[in-house]
Design an enzyme around this catalytic site. Sequence first.
Site, PDB file in Angstrom:
ATOM      1  N   CYS A 192     -25.046 -15.283  10.046  1.00 27.57           N
ATOM      2  CA  CYS A 192     -26.159 -15.094   9.109  1.00 27.57           C
ATOM      3  C   CYS A 192     -25.781 -15.598   7.703  1.00 27.57           C
ATOM      4  O   CYS A 192     -24.895 -15.045   7.060  1.00 27.57           O
ATOM      5  CB  CYS A 192     -26.519 -13.606   9.075  1.00 27.57           C
ATOM      6  SG  CYS A 192     -27.636 -13.125   7.756  1.00 27.57           S
ATOM      7  N   CYS A 241     -26.216 -13.042   4.915  1.00 23.91           N
ATOM      8  CA  CYS A 241     -25.171 -12.010   5.033  1.00 23.91           C
ATOM      9  C   CYS A 241     -23.882 -12.492   4.379  1.00 23.91           C
ATOM     10  O   CYS A 241     -23.231 -11.747   3.633  1.00 23.91           O
ATOM     11  CB  CYS A 241     -24.888 -11.687   6.502  1.00 23.91           C
ATOM     12  SG  CYS A 241     -26.282 -11.006   7.409  1.00 23.91           S
TER      13      CYS A 241
END
Length: 150
Positions: free
Chosen positions: A69, A72
């Site tokens: 991600c 993230c």
Amino acid sequence: MNEPLHIVCPHCDAVNRLAQERLSDQPTCGKCTRELFMAKPLDVSSARFAKHIGRSDIPVLVDFWAPWCGPCRTMAPAYQQAAQRLEPMVRLLKVDTESAPDVGERFNIRSIPTLALFRNGREVARQPGAMDAGGIVAWTQAQLQASTTR
């Protein structure tokens, strides 16, 4: 007199009893003698997650994330900075939803990154999406304030 707090060691997962006024005194674990607060998020597995959420008397902020991600990975340094500002009043955990999918499923995590704040073993607030360090700290403090007045 205040009851001692239960603090889970980030190294050996032993539950320590600590007077609240000693939180800022760089306390160490009674079992492994290492520091109880490292001013950085702790990566945890499913079992460790359950222990930290269930046995900690201080609030626990969890970053649900995944290695693939982009947002993230972008938020990771900000989460690290937030840990330096929030500990020892809040424990910060990171749960990789790829290696601990049961935790993500249990809490119905549908987007990442997602921050979830736990107090006394229960989720009290959730915020999806990446934030900067100031936003993480401000959101956490606001939620803690709101959860004490409920």
